[in-house]
Design an enzyme around this catalytic site. Structure first.
Site, PDB file in Angstrom:
ATOM      1  N   ASP A 387     -21.302 -32.919  18.211  1.00 45.86           N
ATOM      2  CA  ASP A 387     -22.095 -32.586  17.019  1.00 45.86           C
ATOM      3  C   ASP A 387     -23.121 -33.697  16.757  1.00 45.86           C
ATOM      4  O   ASP A 387     -23.048 -34.775  17.359  1.00 45.86           O
ATOM      5  CB  ASP A 387     -21.129 -32.436  15.831  1.00 45.86           C
ATOM      6  CG  ASP A 387     -21.792 -31.850  14.587  1.00 45.86           C
ATOM      7  OD1 ASP A 387     -22.851 -31.213  14.704  1.00 45.86           O
ATOM      8  OD2 ASP A 387     -21.225 -32.037  13.482  1.00 45.86           O
ATOM      9  N   GLU A 390     -28.830 -34.581  17.650  1.00 45.60           N
ATOM     10  CA  GLU A 390     -30.288 -34.330  17.738  1.00 45.60           C
ATOM     11  C   GLU A 390     -31.065 -35.605  18.060  1.00 45.60           C
ATOM     12  O   GLU A 390     -32.134 -35.460  18.683  1.00 45.60           O
ATOM     13  CB  GLU A 390     -30.774 -33.709  16.429  1.00 45.60           C
ATOM     14  CG  GLU A 390     -30.261 -32.305  16.188  1.00 45.60           C
ATOM     15  CD  GLU A 390     -28.744 -32.219  15.977  1.00 45.60           C
ATOM     16  OE1 GLU A 390     -28.183 -33.146  15.355  1.00 45.60           O
ATOM     17  OE2 GLU A 390     -28.142 -31.245  16.451  1.00 45.60           O
ATOM     18  N   ASP A 458     -25.706 -24.839  11.575  1.00 46.45           N
ATOM     19  CA  ASP A 458     -25.252 -24.538  10.209  1.00 46.45           C
ATOM     20  C   ASP A 458     -25.981 -23.344   9.607  1.00 46.45           C
ATOM     21  O   ASP A 458     -26.936 -23.483   8.856  1.00 46.45           O
ATOM     22  CB  ASP A 458     -25.439 -25.769   9.319  1.00 46.45           C
ATOM     23  CG  ASP A 458     -24.620 -26.941   9.818  1.00 46.45           C
ATOM     24  OD1 ASP A 458     -23.684 -26.713  10.620  1.00 46.45           O
ATOM     25  OD2 ASP A 458     -24.911 -28.082   9.422  1.00 46.45           O
TER      26      ASP A 458
HETATM   27  O1  MIG Z   1     -23.004 -33.370   8.498  1.00 48.24           O
HETATM   28  O2  MIG Z   1     -18.518 -32.247  11.165  1.00 48.24           O
HETATM   29  O3  MIG Z   1     -22.952 -28.379  12.348  1.00 48.24           O
HETATM   30  O4  MIG Z   1     -20.307 -27.470  12.341  1.00 48.24           O
HETATM   31  O5  MIG Z   1     -18.507 -28.749  10.587  1.00 48.24           O
HETATM   32  C1  MIG Z   1     -22.311 -32.226   8.893  1.00 48.24           C
HETATM   33  C2  MIG Z   1     -18.897 -31.561  10.018  1.00 48.24           C
HETATM   34  C3  MIG Z   1     -21.623 -32.460  10.200  1.00 48.24           C
HETATM   35  C4  MIG Z   1     -22.299 -30.341  11.168  1.00 48.24           C
HETATM   36  C5  MIG Z   1     -21.875 -29.232  12.088  1.00 48.24           C
HETATM   37  C6  MIG Z   1     -20.719 -28.496  11.476  1.00 48.24           C
HETATM   38  C7  MIG Z   1     -19.570 -29.450  11.206  1.00 48.24           C
HETATM   39  C8  MIG Z   1     -20.030 -30.578  10.286  1.00 48.24           C
HETATM   40  N1  MIG Z   1     -21.182 -31.261  10.890  1.00 48.24           N
END
Ligand code: MIG
Length: 754
Positions: A387, A390, A458
């Site tokens: 996650d 980017e 999201d």
């Molecule tokens: O700032 O890990 O897209 O699927 O549950 C949010 C928490 C960070 C973004 C991801 C989402 C995940 C969430 N993350």
């Protein structure tokens, strides 16, 4: 601001398979990769290493060209590139001489500072598809896009850019097809006639080379095959990752994780995967477990295993600045973090607070990262969710002077997530021995299909987002990604029960089937929606499990040809205007045989466009001729799903997880049709890489309406099918009774007369 337009050719030479052409402004290099793939790269300042994150193939060693006073022409069996000399322009034609794509005669390729743009002629009626994870319509004509990987919470169905960069599109005009891949990781731009007077489309980037691959194959599927030949294809996913996946931010303790898994088994709702989001860690430190809430990870994983559940855990790139934390100490000691130009480590804030960011552009850093996964694999984790890559830091504005490898952030930002996924895949594949890891990433660049599945980030719990999600999946499929999920139910907000049910029924036909929700939202598991809805959701998930033999074979097809599992109708029906109609643009094929119509949860009937061919409704076998719009019932219990006449769909009995064998009968369903058809059935152990050594079971199932037969070819490969028997199930064959409905699954040829 200075404008420079590529001008007259001053000289050219050919050496080592590269045709180099010089103008006063720049140099162009032309390479041939195959009869249908020509690369043109134009630069003021070539990097001698010619690096690419995406491309895995080499150009041909040599090729011929013809020079005339006006042009340099390169002709392959499929394509002609005519390079105009004064001024330098690149124009592509089919072998028969039809124009596919041309530089704009006036502006061609030009520079304003470092920014390089290529202006091209816009053809009458030209449509554009592709660019991967982009909002908007299937037909991207009259729209413009930016590639700049972005953490995009609360994005809308119009937001751009989102998380991923796939600078590859396909143009459709005059009954012809072409593709163009701009392999450049700087911020890039694509304009399909959004703001020009029906004359030009354009693409380019803030810096780097105007480095593109031109695809001239006729037919969208062939272009996708070529694009994935060039940038690689996915490998077989672990079978368990195709089962139902239950996620949440977060299940807060081992007890809660186990309780979720137990509830699925108790209620006999099939499922394979449960997730740990960021709260399983100690203070959000990657590769740690929270000692209070997850005190004995191995014990938890053993219990999950006993229930046939797999666990996927999240990892973010941000490494907490904290002495005594292993990854921090090692990263500092060995200098593994991204830096300011004066050598200071860059610090940004994310969940753990102050963080440094691994420099995934360096091989030694990727190896270090990959090896750290033992903290997760030793207790038994087999899936790794990447996650925030980017990369995201609070404020979303990592300074442009931060260096990754020998590049500054703006040069390679769009590839950071891909390099993280690569490190995760390479590392976990190594430490898991012969087992297939499951890797999931949010940010990506072209070629990511070699390492990872993706999800679309999201989204929100609304009908509009459900439909958007399907368009994103369909579009990502054009750019080589086949293994894709969206957060079923919507990440933010709370879906209505009707939307939850509807979206789950669409999830059955989504390559990755994962239910996920934001912290603080209402619980989302199948049993949270009332008894009646629970039964509908359960039945739909059972349908997913029945379809697994078909789905697994469809993934196999992706590994061989690059064709995605979820396919926009534009792949096969590229010149049928109805396919691009906003009412029908979300429809898609799920594998070779199934057509799915996403329907909003508030609508209980729907207009469906059925393209060429004839069709049966899957739930009722009701027959429809194609090339017409039909209005069909769409209750929440029955998403409009159709099977193509002649379609062959192997199915299995309902199982509670992919580890269960079921009743050992493979049901080969066939829907009557006028045309011959075949299906490549593929099976292997679903967990190991033994298939690379020939341990698989593959045979072609053919339907021949003239000979009235269904035949199975000799089995190829040394794997023993988990199905002992084959049962043939006929649809639309009035009055036909099979002599033998069930046969032994023997390796030799099998023929059944219809
Ligand atoms: O700032 O890990 O897209 O699927 O549950 C949010 C928490 C960070 C973004 C991801 C989402 C995940 C969430 N993350």
């Amino acid at each position: 601001m200075n404008l420079e337009i590529a001008g007259n050719v001053q000289g050219f030479k050919q050496q080592d398979g590269i045709l180099t052409i010089k103008t006063a402004e720049a140099e162009a290099r032309v390479y041939i990769y195959s009869p249908t793939i020509i690369r043109v790269s134009i630069s003021k300042n070539f990097n001698p290493d010619d690096p690419s994150f995406a491309v895995i193939r080499q150009p041909l060693a040599d090729f011929d060209f013809d020079e005339s006073s006006a042009n340099i022409d390169i002709t392959t069996p499929a394509l002609k590139l005519s390079i105009q000399k004064s001024p330098l322009r690149f124009n592509f034609f089919t072998a028969a001489g039809n124009s596919l794509s041309e530089d704009d005669a006036r502006f061609g390729t030009n520079w304003q500072g470092e920014r390089v743009i290529c202006y091209r002629r816009l053809f009458e009626g030209e449509r554009f598809i592709g660019l991967g994870e982009k909002t908007g319509n299937l037909d991207r004509r009259s729209a413009a896009y930016v590639n700049w990987n972005t953490d995009a919470p609360n994005h809308t169905p119009e937001s751009d850019p989102l998380y991923k960069t796939f600078p590859f599109f396909i143009g459709l005009h005059s009954g012809l097809t072409y593709g163009l891949f701009l392999d450049n990781t700087h911020k890039s731009y694509f304009d399909f006639g959004a703001s020009t007077d029906e004359e030009t489309s354009w693409f380019g980037a803030d810096g780097g080379d105007l480095n593109y691959y031109f695809f001239g194959a006729q037919g969208v599927a062939k272009i996708i095959e070529d694009y994935t030949w060039l940038t690689g294809r996915m490998e077989m996913p672990p079978l368990w990752s195709l089962g139902y996946q239950q996620c949440r931010w977060s299940y807060m303790s081992a007890d809660e994780v186990l309780n979720i898994a137990q509830t699925f088994r108790k209620k006999q709702i099939p499922a394979d995967v449960v997730y740990c989001d960021i709260d399983y860690m100690d203070d959000f430190k990657i590769f740690t477990w929270n000692k209070k809430t997850f005190p004995k990870p191995k014990q938890m994983l053993d219990k999950l295993k006993a229930m046939d559940f797999k666990l996927v855990t999240i990892v973010d790139p941000g490494i907490k600045v904290e002495e005594g934390y292993k990854e921090y100490d090692e990263g500092i000691e060995q200098d593994y973090f991204a830096k300011y130009p004066d050598g200071e480590n860059y610090t940004g804030y994310v969940w753990p607070g102050r963080c440094h960011f691994p420099d995934f552009f360096r091989e030694e850093v990727r190896e270090w990262w990959g090896a750290a996964f033992t903290a997760l694999t030793q207790p038994g984790v087999e899936g790794f969710w990447n996650d925030m890559n980017e990369p995201a830091a609070w404020g979303q504005n990592i300074p442009w002077i931060v260096k990754f490898g020998d590049k500054f952030m703006p040069e390679v930002r769009n590839a950071y997530g891909m390099q993280m996924a690569r490190a995760t895949y390479d590392g976990t594949r190594k430490i898991m021995g012969n087992k297939r890891p499951f890797v999931l990433t949010r940010a990506a660049y072209s070629g990511t299909q070699r390492y990872s599945a993706v999800w679309t980030g999201d989204n929100t719990g609304t009908d509009a987002h459900m439909l958007l999600g399907q368009r994103l999946v369909n579009s990502l499929g054009i750019t080589g990604m086949s293994f894709i999920g969206v957060d079923i139910g919507g990440f933010s907000g709370n879906p209505t029960p009707e939307l939850m049910v509807r979206w789950n029924s669409l999830g059955v036909y989504t390559p990755m089937f994962r239910n996920h929700a934001i912290q603080g939202s209402k619980m989302r598991e199948p049993w949270e929606w009332g008894k009646n809805n629970e039964q509908i959701i359960k039945k739909d998930i059972e349908q997913r499990y029945k379809l697994l033999p078909y789905l697994y074979s469809s993934f196999y097809q992706s590994t061989q040809t690059g064709l995605p599992v979820s396919r926009t109708l534009a792949i096969e029906h590229s010149f049928d205007g109805n396919v691009f109609d906003e009412r029908f643009q979300n429809e898609f094929m799920f594998g070779d045989a199934i057509l799915v119509t996403p329907v909003e949860s508030t609508k209980l009937t729907e207009d469906v466009y059925l393209p060429q061919g004839s069709w049966y409704r899957l739930s009722s076998d009701k027959f429809y001729e194609g090339e017409q719009i039909v209005n069909v019932q769409a209750p929440l219990t029955d998403l409009p799903v159709f099977v193509k006449a002649g379609g062959i769909i192997p199915m299995q009995s309902v199982v509670q997880s992919t580890n269960e064998k079921g009743d050992g009968i493979l049901r080969i369903h066939i829907w009557n049709g006028r045309e011959a058809n075949s299906f490549i059935y593929y099976e292997d152990d679903g967990v190991s890489y033994d298939y690379e050594q020939g341990v698989y079971y593959k045979r072609v199932i053919s339907f021949n309406p003239i000979e009235k037969s269904l035949s199975l070819s000799l089995v190829e490969g040394s794997f023993k099918s988990r199905f002992m028997q084959l049962r043939f199930v006929l649809h639309g064959f009035d009055g036909v009774k099979l002599q033998e409905e069930i046969v032994e699954n023997k390796n030799g040829e099998i023929e059944v007369k219809l």
